[in-house]
Structures are given as structure tokens and as C-alpha cells.
Design an enzyme around this catalytic site. Structure first.
Site, short mmCIF file in Angstrom:
data_model
loop_
_atom_site.label_atom_id
_atom_site.label_comp_id
_atom_site.label_asym_id
_atom_site.label_seq_id
_atom_site.Cartn_x
_atom_site.Cartn_y
_atom_site.Cartn_z
N SER A 21 43.09 39.99 36.32
CA SER A 21 42.43 41.01 36.11
C SER A 21 43.08 42.34 35.11
O SER A 21 43.40 41.78 33.92
CB SER A 21 41.93 41.70 37.49
N ASP A 74 31.80 36.07 37.52
CA ASP A 74 32.64 36.96 37.52
C ASP A 74 31.92 38.29 37.07
O ASP A 74 31.60 38.53 36.06
CB ASP A 74 34.00 36.94 36.70
N HIS A 100 35.39 36.81 40.27
CA HIS A 100 36.59 37.52 40.08
C HIS A 100 37.62 36.88 41.09
O HIS A 100 38.77 36.89 40.70
CB HIS A 100 36.44 38.95 40.36
#
Length: 716
Positions: free
Chosen positions: A568, A653, A688
């Protein structure tokens, strides 16, 4: 909320131990691109953007559209290529998976927690991916009541996330949230009558995850995201009523709105928060039809939080002069007059207040001191404070949340790089901790087989940056050891030295595992965070490079043996440092990486854009645009030799679009001048956090580790 959460793209904290490998790592050939057919090549479709008088040409902007069959075809081609390249590691992946799975006690149960007359817990059954949520009335000897079986909810679904549940005050109705997209931003809210076991017809199809009951057993408040997934509205739902009432709307794009209930159960609060400011709106829990009232109007660069108490409020306060926070008590009558507030915990520039938990007679204050968490127990009546002692120099400890306001015990977890998570109840009257559970590992683990150290690297500007490392005792420091260096470094999130069972599949093969506590996190306090964001963001990247160089200088590893990993915003870190120092690393694993910074921050329709101007800057402002352009990984790729790279993403995501790693890899393929392996692996069913099951997740970890090991020439 009694939550069961999966990972957000970072290494998940798995509270399990491990066993040593049975064989020594075997050195084999390191494959390069020349050993395989040509990789996929995304067609260039230049799109020109003009900002502040500058022109950018983006050849792969078209990959953003997942409704385009050409996009999906490209992603599938990349996945197929990754499988081809990694085919020789299938055996290794299976071995790694079995090792990781062997550290999980398949039949397990959480420590029961008392809440409003019931003991709540979850348990896992052998071979099943998800938890079963249960409760017992009044006593642990009472019959078990299964309130939710997540395995049944997940049947036939490619992804499943359970977001948690809340029980009405009369213990009869459960509100719970889940989704089957793999997204951590959008959930479905349902209700279940626990007396009959039947689902109620009430259903909210799209909400953000937070649910709060009023005291009347029929009213629920919940938050809803907008198109950009910013939680901006709070609604009120009354059971049986087909239409819900909007009770709050946050129109400032920098702010999110959330709702929750105090430990006293007397107060419901809506918090409107940005990264620098906040405002709270209060409502008595037994008057759900009243209007919420602002506690104090929001002010720039001032954040506060409120803990309810029968005759007063406790207010945690942060402003530019008190960045590490202080605590006040304020009277319930006339609290608007700040002169009536009494400071009870002063600001300490060396200790950041991380959390305050208020009970009937005690207050537990968690502080971060010199990068480590400390817990203080303060008696409310006398102000007497005692500190909970922890035995090791590198560790982390955190509150588990104790539901009962009248409790004289609070629950916390303790863990370190070589100590599996142990849960304790701390008696605030006697100041004694009682061990409740240490996570077991069927395959066995001996903490004393490993060395844990705290090191300090010197950053580019002379600041000392801490590292936490673990490796097998007896390892010779000669520069020949492989190493995995991990970090995150954004949003003020500290990267604590938690026990991560999975990394011992590397450590037992001779790796050093290291965590860099770089600026951008708040590991050394709030100033540490502020020195790693906005116009100081470059410190995050140069700190990480300094940590890597320190490990090499001290002969823990070498650049030819150094792998790095982040996800991330930690994936942004991976992209930035690889551009800055491609010669420093052998292998890069960037999970769901935020690498297309400029394009994303210019698109206000995307999540993590307008509300994050206070993190990265606003590229519509020339000064911010210019600075962001100095580190945006996608925009700073050039013709050069790069390390071996694996980038991962999720088609669903909601935080970092799949197109970011896809575009990054496509551009890298066109520019890189080396023959190292470059792979893109997209989970076509999830978001994610990748795969959502507790075993499916391990398959993705095994794939990532097999990539690292294979690039180090280790095949078993």
C-alpha cells in the site's frame, strides 16, 4: 465493535509460533528473463496531461478501465506469465504453505470477553477458513450459542470479509456487516434475531462498516461512503422502518465521519476527522430521536477525543504546541468554557499518548516512548499512576479493548519479534497481570533460538533511525546472509516489532528479518510522523535507504542479498527507494503499491485523494505538484538496471486501484535495461488485503516468499 478483521496488504499479525526447517537451504540457479518466453507487453496509448505548464505523457493510462476487455486480457496475460516463471517453485511454494499452515492451531478459540451479561468469543475448526462467533450467557459453563458461522456465509464466494457485529442492549438483536468483494470500504448491513436465529428483513446494501445501537433496542446508526469511498454521511435506521433518516453529512472533502458509543453506554458520538483536525457531536444513547450537538467547533490543526464519565468528560487534546497529546477533564455542565477544564496529564515531548481507555475507577493510558509502547494505570480518584512492566528491550503491547465500564481489569496483548502473542488480564487494584493464553504452534517454536536486536541507522540529515531485527542465534555477521527489510512509513502508523510467524520461513533459512521504523510513521512520536509527510516526505525514503545501508555496513547482509518489502503506502516506499537506489537491493516485493501518485492525487473521484491532501499534498497547487513529482514512482521510472521485482494487486481494491501496479510494471518492462525477473500478480477476485481466507492468504504469502528465495538461489 466485536470485529474479526483480515489483513490490509501489510504482513498480517499472525499470533502463532514456528518450527525450525528440517533441511538446509539448497543453492540453485537464479533464473532471469532470458530463461523464459518474452513477457506480456502492454500497448502504448499515449495520453497527454498538462499541469502547471508542464506536460506529462502517460502511455498506460488506459489500464485504469477494468471494464475494457483489453485491460482484463492484459492482467490475465501477466498472471499467466507469473505462473510460468514461478512454475519451478511450485514445490517450494507448497513447502512454505505447509510450514506456515503448520504454525496455525487449526482448532482454536479466542479468550472469552464479558459484555452485558454474555461471554463472547470466536473459534476456528480444522480445515475451515473462517471463524465461528459464539457466546455463553452468564457463565463459561453455560451452553454455547452460535450466533454466526462465517464459513456458511462464505460458501461459494470467491472472497469474503466479515466486518464485525454489535448486539442490542437487550441482547436479542445482532447487527452485522460483511462483503463478498474483498473491499474494506463497502459492506452490507444485516440483522439477526438471536432468540429465533432468523434473519430480519431489514438490510442496508451499502455502508462503510461502523454500526452503533441506541439504548432503545431498535435504533441503529451507521456511516455511508460516497462515490470516492469517503465516509461522509451518518444515517439512523429503525428496525421495521423502510426509510432511514440522514442525521449528519460531512461536506468538507478532507473529513470522514464515523459513529460510536461510549464505554459507559450513555453517549453516542459522531466524529468528523481529517488528518489534522476533528470535531465531535454528542447524543444521549437513550434519546436517539434528538439532534446531535457539537462538543466544540472544529479548529484548524486541533484534534480531540472524548471519553464519557458519569460526572465529567475526559478529553484527549492535540494542537501544534502539544503534538504528543495531553488529557483534560471537563465538567459536563459548562464544558464549553475551556477555563473550567483541568489538565490531568501534561504534554510530554518524549512520549506520545497513543490511547486512553476510561473505566469506572481507573484510566489506562498507552504511550509511545522511544519507539516502544508503555501502559500506565491511573487511579481516577487519587491520580496515582503505576506502569505496567514489560520484560524485553524490543516488543509491542496493546489494549485488546475491555467492554465493561465497571471492570477493575483490563485486557492487553504482549508480543515481540520472537515471542508469540500472549494475552493478559491486568488487575488494576492489585497491579498484577494474569496470563490468559499464549498462542500455540502445533509445529513447535523455541524463542531462545533467535536473537532480537534494536539497531540505529544514521539518516541523511543525521537523525538516528531505529531498526528491529531477528535472526537465528549463532549466525555469523560476514555480509553473506540474505535479509528481508520491511517498512511502511506513512499516515503516522507505527511499524511495531510484532511476532510474524510467516517470516520465520525465511529466518530459518538463514535470513535476517528487519523492520525499519522510518519517519512518516509515529514510532518516535508525532514529530517523527510530521517529518515524513507533505514537503518532508522524502525523509521516509532516505531513512529507509539509510537503514539498508546500515545493515550492509554492519555486515548483516549485502546489496546482492537484500530483499525489501512493503504494501500500500509501503508499496510507494518500495517504488520510490527502488528509483533512488536500484543498485542497493536484490529483490523488491511491492504489495498493492501506491505508485501512481500524481495521477491518483489529481483524480478527486478516487478514494484516498481529496481527504489525503493533508498527507501528500494537493497536486493542484504547484508547490505540492512539484514536490510530489520528485518521488512519484511511476513518474520517475527511467532507463536503468532494476532489481528483480514482484508487484501484486487486487482487481476489487478500493484503496489502491489495480491499475497502479499494472501501469508501473508495464512502464518498467519498457524502460528497464537489466535481465532481472519482473512479475505482476493480480488477484482477480479480491481487493486490498488479497485472499480473505486464513489459508488462502498463506498461499499468497508462500508465492511472495518463493519469489524472494528463488532470486536468492534458494530452492528448498
Amino acid at each position: 465493535m466485536k470485529t474479526i478483521k483480515m489483513a490490509l496488504g501489510l504482513y498480517v499479525l499472525l499470533f502463532f509460533c514456528i518450527s525450525a526447517c528440517k533441511t538446509s537451504p539448497e543453492q540453485t540457479k537464479v533464473f532471469t528473463q532470458a530463461d523464459f518466453p518474452a513477457p506480456p507487453k502492454a500497448p502504448k496509448k499515449p495520453q497527454i496531461f498538462t499541469n502547471h505548464g508542464y506536460q506529462r505523457s502517460d502511455d498506460y493510462f488506459w489500464l485504469k478501465d477494468k471494464s475494457n476487455p483489453e485491460t482484463i486480457a492484459y492482467l490475465k496475460a501477466e498472471n499467466a506469465y507469473a505462473d510460468t516463471v514461478m512454475a519451478s517453485t511450485k514445490g517450494l511454494q507448497k513447502t512454505l504453505f505447509e510450514e506456515m499452515k503448520g504454525r496455525i492451531k487449526e482448532e482454536d478459540q479466542s479468550v472469552p470477553s464479558l459484555d452485558n451479561g454474555y461471554y463472547y468469543y470466536s473459534r476456528q475448526e480444522k480445515g475451515k477458513q473462517y471463524s465461528i462467533n459464539c457466546r455463553k450467557k452468564g457463565s463459561l459453563d453455560a451452553p454455547e450459542e452460535i450466533i454466526l458461522d462465517q464459513n456458511k456465509m462464505a460458501e461459494g464466494k470467491p472472497a469474503f470479509i466479515f466486518g464485525g457485529f454489535e448486539i442490542s442492549d437487550d441482547n436479542n438483536i445482532m447487527a452485522y456487516v460483511s462483503n463478498t468483494t474483498g473491499s474494506y470500504a463497502e459492506y452490507e448491513l444485516k440483522f439477526k434475531d438471536l432468540r429465533t436465529g432468523k434473519e430480519l428483513p431489514d438490510k442496508i446494501a451499502r455502508m462503510a462498516g461502523g454500526i452503533t445501537w441506541a439504548a432503545d433496542n431498535k435504533t441503529v446508526f451507521y456511516n455511508v461512503p460516497n462515490a470516492a469511498l469517503r465516509s461522509h454521511r451518518i444515517y439512523k435506521h429503525v428496525l421495521g422502518n423502510p426509510s432511514d433518516a440522514l442525521v449528519y453529512e460531512e461536506k468538507d472533502e478532507l473529513f470522514n465521519a464515523y459513529v460510536g458509543r461510549s464505554k459507559t453506554k450513555k453517549m453516542i458520538a459522531i466524529y468528523a476527522t481529517s488528518f489534522t483536525s476533528s470535531e465531535a457531536y454528542l447524543l444521549p444513547a437513550d434519546r436517539p430521536n434528538d439532534a446531535f450537538k457539537s462538543f466544540l467547533p472544529r479548529q484548524k490543526d486541533i484534534q480531540y477525543g472524548i471519553d464519557d464519565y458519569p460526572d465529567r468528560y475526559f478529553v484527549t487534546w492535540k494542537d501544534p504546541q502539544n503534538k504528543n497529546q495531553k488529557v483534560y477533564e471537563a465538567p459536563k455542565q459548562g464544558y464549553e468554557n475551556r477555563s473550567k477544564w483541568k489538565e490531568i496529564i501534561a504534554h510530554d515531548p518524549q512520549a506520545k499518548i497513543e490511547g486512553v481507555e476510561v473505566f469506572e475507577k481507573y484510566m489506562v493510558v498507552t504511550k509511545r516512548v522511544n519507539g516502544l509502547l508503555e501502559m500506565n494505570v491511573r487511579e481516577i480518584a487519587s491520580g496515582t499512576t503505576k506502569t505496567v512492566n514489560f520484560p524485553e528491550p524490543v516488543y509491542t503491547a496493546y489494549s485488546n479493548g475491555t467492554p465493561e465500564f465497571t471492570s477493575t481489569k483490563f485486557r492487553y496483548s504482549y508480543t515481540s519479534l520472537n515471542r508469540p502473542t500472549t494475552i493478559y488480564d491486568y488487575d488494576m487494584v492489585t497491579n498484577q497481570a494474569t496470563k490468559l493464553k499464549e498462542r500455540e504452534v502445533p509445529s513447535g517454536f523455541n524463542a531462545d533460538d533467535y536473537e532480537v536486536k534494536r539497531l540505529w541507522a544514521v539518516a541523511k540529515d543525521g537523525v538516528k533511525v531505529p531498526l528491529s531485527i531477528v535472526y537465528k542465534k549463532g549466525m555469523e555477521l560476514n555480509g553473506s546472509n540474505p535479509c528481508l527489510l520491511y517498512s511502511y512509513g506513512s499516515y503516522g502508523y507505527s511499524t511495531d516489532a510484532n511476532f510474524n510467524a510467516n517470516v520465520f520461513s525465511l529466518v530459518n533459512r538463514g535470513f535476517v528479518y528487519a523492520i525499519a521504523h522510518i519517519r512518516g510513521g509515529s514510532d518516535l512520536g508525532e514529530q517523527w510522523y510530521e517529518d515524513g509527510k507533505l514537503q518532508k516526505k522524502m525523509n521516509t525514503f532516505t531513512d529507509f535507504i539509510a537503514c539498508a545501508e546500515h545493515l550492509i555496513k554492519e555486515k548483516y547482509t549485502s546489496s546482492s542479498k537484500l530483499a525489501i518489502n512493503g504494501g500500500s503506502a509501503g508499496g510507494l516506499l518500495m517504488g520510490a527507494v527502488t528509483n533512488l537506489r536500484p543498485d542497493l537491493f536484490r529483490v523488491v516485493v511491492a504489495e498493492v503499491p501506491f505508485v501512481d501518485v500524481i495521477n491518483t492525487m489529481l483524480d478527486s473521484s478516487l478514494p484516498l485523494t481529496t481527504q489525503e491532501y493533508e498527507q501528500w499534498g494537493n497536486p493542484n497547487v504547484k508547490k505540492d505538484y512539484d514536490y510530489m513529482m520528485t518521488y512519484s514512482p511511476y513518474d520517475n521510472l527511467k532507463k536503468a538496471n532494476y532489481p528483480a521485482i514482484l508487484a501484486t494487486g487486487g482487481l476489487n481494491d478500493s484503496q489502491v486501484g489495480f491499475h497502479e501496479p499494472a501501469k508501473w510494471v508495464a512502464k518498467l518492462r519498457d524502460l528497464k535495461t537489466d535481465n532481472n525477473i519482473l512479475l505482476l500478480k493480480i488477484n482477480m477476485d479480491s481487493g486490498h488485503g488479497g485472499a480473505t481466507g486464513r489459508f488462502d492468504y498463506l498461499k499468497e504469502e508462500a508465492f511472495n516468499f518463493a519469489f524472494i528465495l528463488s532470486q536468492m538461489g534458494i530452492s528448498n
